[in-house]
Write an enzyme that holds these catalytic residues in place. Sequence first.
Site, PDB file in Angstrom:
ATOM      1  N   THR A  37       0.826  -1.204   0.000  1.00 40.80           N
ATOM      2  CA  THR A  37       0.000   0.000   0.000  1.00 40.80           C
ATOM      3  C   THR A  37       0.860   1.254   0.000  1.00 40.80           C
ATOM      4  O   THR A  37       1.931   1.304   0.611  1.00 40.80           O
ATOM      5  CB  THR A  37      -0.956   0.045   1.213  1.00 40.80           C
ATOM      6  N   ASP A  61      -4.362   5.534   2.588  1.00 46.20           N
ATOM      7  CA  ASP A  61      -3.969   6.428   3.677  1.00 46.20           C
ATOM      8  C   ASP A  61      -4.464   5.748   4.942  1.00 46.20           C
ATOM      9  O   ASP A  61      -5.677   5.615   5.140  1.00 46.20           O
ATOM     10  CB  ASP A  61      -4.613   7.806   3.499  1.00 46.20           C
ATOM     11  N   ASN A  88       3.584  -1.067   8.854  1.00 47.75           N
ATOM     12  CA  ASN A  88       4.852  -0.350   8.750  1.00 47.75           C
ATOM     13  C   ASN A  88       4.674   1.162   8.655  1.00 47.75           C
ATOM     14  O   ASN A  88       5.562   1.913   9.065  1.00 47.75           O
ATOM     15  CB  ASN A  88       5.607  -0.855   7.517  1.00 47.75           C
ATOM     16  N   SER A 139       7.566  -1.324  15.737  1.00 47.63           N
ATOM     17  CA  SER A 139       7.787  -0.362  16.813  1.00 47.63           C
ATOM     18  C   SER A 139       9.130   0.319  16.551  1.00 47.63           C
ATOM     19  O   SER A 139       9.422   0.730  15.438  1.00 47.63           O
ATOM     20  CB  SER A 139       7.749  -1.079  18.160  1.00 47.63           C
ATOM     21  N   TYR A 153       7.075  10.751  19.733  1.00 46.64           N
ATOM     22  CA  TYR A 153       7.192   9.638  18.781  1.00 46.64           C
ATOM     23  C   TYR A 153       7.364   8.320  19.528  1.00 46.64           C
ATOM     24  O   TYR A 153       6.687   7.330  19.222  1.00 46.64           O
ATOM     25  CB  TYR A 153       8.378   9.871  17.850  1.00 46.64           C
ATOM     26  N   LYS A 157       5.177   4.484  19.856  1.00 43.45           N
ATOM     27  CA  LYS A 157       5.735   3.142  19.713  1.00 43.45           C
ATOM     28  C   LYS A 157       5.600   2.331  21.004  1.00 43.45           C
ATOM     29  O   LYS A 157       5.441   1.104  20.961  1.00 43.45           O
ATOM     30  CB  LYS A 157       7.197   3.227  19.267  1.00 43.45           C
ATOM     31  N   THR A 188      17.876   4.255   6.595  1.00 46.79           N
ATOM     32  CA  THR A 188      16.708   4.457   5.737  1.00 46.79           C
ATOM     33  C   THR A 188      16.478   5.959   5.591  1.00 46.79           C
ATOM     34  O   THR A 188      17.307   6.775   6.003  1.00 46.79           O
ATOM     35  CB  THR A 188      15.452   3.811   6.356  1.00 46.79           C
TER      36      THR A 188
END
Length: 286
Positions: A37, A61, A88, A139, A153, A157, A188
């Site tokens: 997605t 979304d 994810n 997480s 943030y 998690k 990443t």
Amino acid sequence: MKSVNTQKVWFITGASRGFGLQISKAVLAAGDKLVATVRSKPQDLAAQLGNHEHLAVVTLDVTNEEQAQAAAKQAIDTFGSIDVLVNNAGYGLLSGVEEATAQEVKNNYEVNVFGLLNVTRAVLPYMRVQGSGHVINISSVGGLFGYVGWGIYGSTKFAVEGITEAMAQELAPLGIYATVVAPGFFRTEFLDHSSLVKTSNEISDYAATVGEMRSFAAVVNKKQPGDPVKLAQAFVKLGHAEKPPVHLPLGNDTLAKFREKTAAFEKEITEWYDVITGTDHDDVAA
């Protein structure tokens, strides 16, 4: 660890870059089927993944529950099942706890927590009918250990950790597994502007803590120790495991931080043992 070699159907959110893209590539290379997605331009991801015969790219979304329901149904209509869900999709918020506005906090939770729940609620009915499946929630080391500048943030998690632990117990009698994966620092796009939000509000009193973290994040970007390709291979192994774990920390940095936290926790328990154990009613203590 034993594994099952039958072909799986994966449903991966946020597949256009970062972990999602690398896991998608590894899943297809392993011979599995994939529903990937993206929020927009599904044709771009399809081309990037080679327009694979075992691939369906769906626009989603995760904050839109109706889209999540439609995407799950499309996956079933296309491949007949969803065996592995990888939640994810998410993004980072670099901010002192006080600095973040109410809207910035809500936005982070909408994607990282409520979005995950939207997709999970959309997929689980099909897994329950199948009597099998595996929900993998991503997480972070920040969901195991609190970091300066990552309090909001990290709290999203921490929520994912707790949600997954409860799900693992609720789903086990139904033949469905739940695993929460806590990656450490991987190379990443997480610290790029495309994935990381920094608050406009910066309070000077936090210059030595949150300010230093902002500077560090800029310097360490693309120099993190973790290899996303190896992480993707770990996900393939996890998705094919006969008895997957509830918790899977990935990276030596994550493991070291978790052990540091548990050691500090044990030290505080020892120091405050009498207080901790002295709060029961007298008849219970006796």
